[in-house]
Every structure is written in structure tokens, then in C-alpha cells.
Write a protein that holds these residues in place. Structure first.
Motif, PDB file in Angstrom:
ATOM      1  N   ASP A 249       0.813  -1.222   0.000  1.00 16.76           N
ATOM      2  CA  ASP A 249       0.000   0.000   0.000  1.00 16.76           C
ATOM      3  C   ASP A 249       0.842   1.266   0.000  1.00 16.76           C
ATOM      4  O   ASP A 249       0.351   2.330  -0.375  1.00 16.76           O
ATOM      5  N   LYS A 252       1.055   1.871  -3.622  1.00 17.23           N
ATOM      6  CA  LYS A 252      -0.254   2.230  -4.180  1.00 17.23           C
ATOM      7  C   LYS A 252      -0.669   3.638  -3.768  1.00 17.23           C
ATOM      8  O   LYS A 252      -1.132   4.434  -4.586  1.00 17.23           O
ATOM      9  N   GLU A 292      -0.888 -16.228  -0.450  1.00 16.46           N
ATOM     10  CA  GLU A 292      -1.557 -15.808  -1.686  1.00 16.46           C
ATOM     11  C   GLU A 292      -2.668 -16.782  -2.064  1.00 16.46           C
ATOM     12  O   GLU A 292      -3.747 -16.365  -2.524  1.00 16.46           O
ATOM     13  N   ASN A 295      -5.538 -16.060   0.575  1.00 12.60           N
ATOM     14  CA  ASN A 295      -6.146 -14.724   0.638  1.00 12.60           C
ATOM     15  C   ASN A 295      -6.281 -14.019  -0.706  1.00 12.60           C
ATOM     16  O   ASN A 295      -6.905 -12.960  -0.792  1.00 12.60           O
ATOM     17  N   SER A 297      -4.000 -12.511  -2.431  1.00 11.38           N
ATOM     18  CA  SER A 297      -3.087 -11.377  -2.594  1.00 11.38           C
ATOM     19  C   SER A 297      -1.784 -11.691  -1.884  1.00 11.38           C
ATOM     20  O   SER A 297      -1.739 -12.550  -0.996  1.00 11.38           O
ATOM     21  N   LYS A 298      -0.728 -10.973  -2.271  1.00  8.07           N
ATOM     22  CA  LYS A 298       0.556 -11.173  -1.602  1.00  8.07           C
ATOM     23  C   LYS A 298       0.545 -10.497  -0.233  1.00  8.07           C
ATOM     24  O   LYS A 298      -0.096  -9.457  -0.054  1.00  8.07           O
TER      25      LYS A 298
END
Length: 383
Positions: A249, A252, A292, A295, A297-298
Motif C-alpha cells: 500500500d 499504491k 496468496e 487470501n 493477494s501477496k
């Protein structure tokens, strides 16, 4: 007489098996909601991946959310100890939260594995902190790599912006010491609260002094705002970040405004670039793949800090179980001793070598110097 002896033998054998296979309860406190959720969520999402067995012992994890509130962290810890009779606790997620529970964990004699940034949870060592084991790199280990980079880049003046909490406070101390050692003038030291919605005043003060570089020390999403604010105000010097910024994040939320950032952090950020000879690569790769798959996602490195805590416990529990039965004060004391003797244990973040003086246990194998390039993490190759 023979029947009675046989029955007694069977009962004794059953009792021994019962002790050997007794359940170990581990509490896990995460900030999976509230301002620290970017840190706490990957930790919560990692719980399902933690080992369910340690030697002959079944391991049960009891998870609680403190909603990022230090007061709630204390309540959660007390509940886990008094009601759930846990043998160890992983958490809480935040540095202030962890600092607030140390006393109560020590009083109860329950090992606390803290997946937090500040080295203050284990340094300076004390009677209370001997019950705490830190599963992230100490600030000084990370900062030394950053100052080595500054030396190569010819940085002479430095600005510092950190959070007004134990994380930022310890970083401020480390930065002041290392700046003096490297003959770098620390021209500004500014602080802000994690929940602040603006750092305009602090960044303007730093900007007015025109430092060659600025080091930002803040965990999770709080690391973004000081840097984007400086960018918007026209600062184009080198920005350094602590390992608190090591999450997807950050890229991002920061976008092009964090391009060129240098930080020292876990090998997980650049896993594909790490040689197979690195003892942590196999462990980290397995964790990332499992996370991953579960869920979609990494994981951020913060989740790996919780996973590493469980790896330390997985190794220590059988050693402690040879001395005492889980669920007893004697077992918890033996567990603390076994954790302190962790040697060459490869985790996702590096290799642990605990000692009575060092309850983090990382060396240079626990960090990589990394730069943000083209919106992604890129390792900085040694010259």
C-alpha cells in the motif's frame, strides 16, 4: 495382583501420553481494524497458516482484534491470560500497543512475541522485557544500512520526520546517534501523530532548511503522507524510509510521489532477486505462496512477522514440553528459556539468533537495501 499392576501401568502410560500431547494455547492480538489495519490485517490473515503442531503438542491459536487501541490491547492480553490460560502471546500489532502490555505479560510470566517495529520493546533489556521477543529487525540494524547509503551519496545534511510514539521516538534516537557518527548534520527533527490528516507545518519546516535528504520513520500508511506532502511542496532531495513503509500500500498510496525512495527492509520485498543460497528464501517463498493461495493477494511483511513468531514457538515448544506440562507456569518459563536459545533459525525475514541480551536476534541477513523504481521494489546491488 497382576491385574492391578497392569491397570496401574496402563494408567501411568496414559498419563504420560496425556502430558506429552497436551494442547498448547497461543493468543494472537492483531489490529485488524482501526488506523493500524494495514499492519494488522496481514497478521490476522496469516493465523490460518501458523503450524498446528509443535513436536507432539497440538497448538491452538486464539485471535483477538484490539481495533488499534492500546487500552483494548491490555484488555485482550489480560483476557487471554486469565480466561484462556494461554502459554504465549503473539502481538499486538502496534508499537504503542506492545509497549503498553509488556508489564502485564511479565507479571503473568507469559512470553510475548511482538511483531512490531520499535526496538524499545526489547531494549534496554530489563526484568519485564526478558519476557518479550521481537520478530522484526531492530531500528539500528535497518538505520545503519540507510546511513551507509547516505555516505555513498554524499549526504551532508538530513531532516527527520517521525511519529510521536515509541516507534518514532526510538528512530529519532538512533538517527541522532548515527548522524553524529557519519558526520551528517541533523538540521530538523519533526514529529506527527499517526492519525493526523496533515503534516504541512512539519514538512514546511524541513523544506525551509533544504536538507540533502529526509528520513521518514512511520509504520504502515502513516509513512506515506510526510513524503507526498514534501513532494507537493517541491522537495526533490533523496527520501529514506524505515522498514515501517515495507508494504504494497505504500506504493499504491504514494504513486509517483514515492518514486526513488530508499529503504532497508525484508528480503520478501524483492524475493525473486534473492539467491537460492539465502537461508530465508525457501521459508519466505513458502509463506508467500500459502498466503496468496488463501487470501488472493501477496502479504505485507507485517504478516510475515507473525508467521515468524509461530516458527520460533514451533521450535521452542517441544523443548519446553520436555520440562513441564503446557498450561502451567513452569512450562511458560521453560518456553521463555527455549525462545532465548533460538539459534540459526531461518524465518521469512532473516535468521534468528537470540541471546539473553538480544531478543530480536537478526543480523545483516535480515535486511536488504531497496529502492522504489518504476512503481515497484528493486534491490540496490552492492558496489
Amino acid at each position: 495382583m497382576l491385574f492391578k499392576k497392569t491397570v496401574s501401568t496402563l494408567l501411568l502410560s496414559a498419563a504420560c501420553v496425556s502430558i506429552a500431547q497436551a494442547e498448547v494455547k497461543i493468543g494472537v492480538i492483531t489490529s485488524s481494524s482501526g488506523p493500524l489495519a494495514l499492519v494488522g490485517l496481514p497478521q490476522k490473515n496469516s493465523i490460518a497458516l501458523l503450524p498446528a503442531k509443535a513436536g507432539d503438542q497440538d497448538v491452538t491459536y486464539i485471535a483477538l482484534d484490539d481495533a488499534s487501541d492500546p487500552t483494548a490491547s491490555v484488555k485482550a492480553l489480560k483476557k487471554l491470560i486469565s480466561e484462556d490460560n494461554v502459554d504465549a502471546i503473539i502481538g499486538p500489532s502496534g508499537s504503542p500497543n506492545a509497549m503498553g502490555v509488556i508489564q502485564f505479560a511479565a507479571e503473568a510470566g507469559v512470553p510475548l512475541l511482538a511483531p512490531v517495529g520499535t526496538a524499545s520493546v526489547v531494549l534496554p533489556m530489563s526484568n519485564d522485557k526478558k519476557w518479550v521477543f521481537k520478530t522484526t529487525q531492530n531500528d539500528e540494524l535497518i538505520a545503519k544500512a540507510l546511513f551507509q547509503s547516505m555516505g555513498k551519496k554524499g549526504v551532508k545534511t538530513l531532516g527527520f520526520i517521525g511519529t510521536a510514539d515509541p516507534y518514532g521516538e526510538n528512530w529519532a534516537k538512533v538517527v541522532a546517534t548515527l548522524a553524529a557518527e557519519h558526520n551528517i548534520k541533523l538540521v530538523a527533527t519533526e514529529r506527527f501523530q499517526r492519525q493526523d490528516t496533515s503534516v504541512t507545518g512539519q514538512s514546511l519546516k524541513v523544506l525551509s532548511l533544504r536538507p540533502d535528504a529526509v528520513l521518514i520513520a512511520a509504520p504502515g500508511s502513516a509513512a506515506v503522507m510526510p513524503q507526498t506532502t514534501l513532494y507537493d511542496q517541491g522537495y526533490r532531495g533523496q527520501i529514506y524510509q524505515s522498514h515501517g513503509a515495507a508494504l504494497p500500500d505504500f506504493l499504491k498510496l504514494g504513486g509517483k510521489k514515492v518514486e526513488g525512495t530508499i529503504l532497508a527492509a525484508s528480503l520478501m520485498l524483492v524475493l525473486d532477486e534473492i539467491p537460492d543460497s539465502n537461508p530465508s528464501k525457501k521459508v519466505a517463498s513458502a509463506y508467500v505462496a500459502a498466503y496468496e493461495k488463501l487470501n488472493g493477494s501477496k502479504p505485507a511483511t507485517f504478516g510475515a512477522n507473525t508467521y515468524d513468531a509461530a516458527l520460533l514457538l514451533e521450535k521452542a515448544i517441544p523443548i519446553a514440553a520436555a520440562r513441564a506440562k503446557p498450561g502451567t507456569p513452569e512450562f511458560r518459563s521453560a518456553l521463555r528459556d527455549a525462545l532465548e536459545q533460538s539459534h540459526e533459525l531461518a524465518g521469512t525475514q532473516g535468521v534468528f539468533n537470540m541471546t539473553p541480551e538480544d531478543h530480536s536476534g537478526f543480523d545483516e541477513r535480515g535486511r536488504e537495501l531497496i529502492q522504489v523504481k518504476n512503481g515497484t521494489w528493486s534491490p540496490i546491488k552492492p558496489e
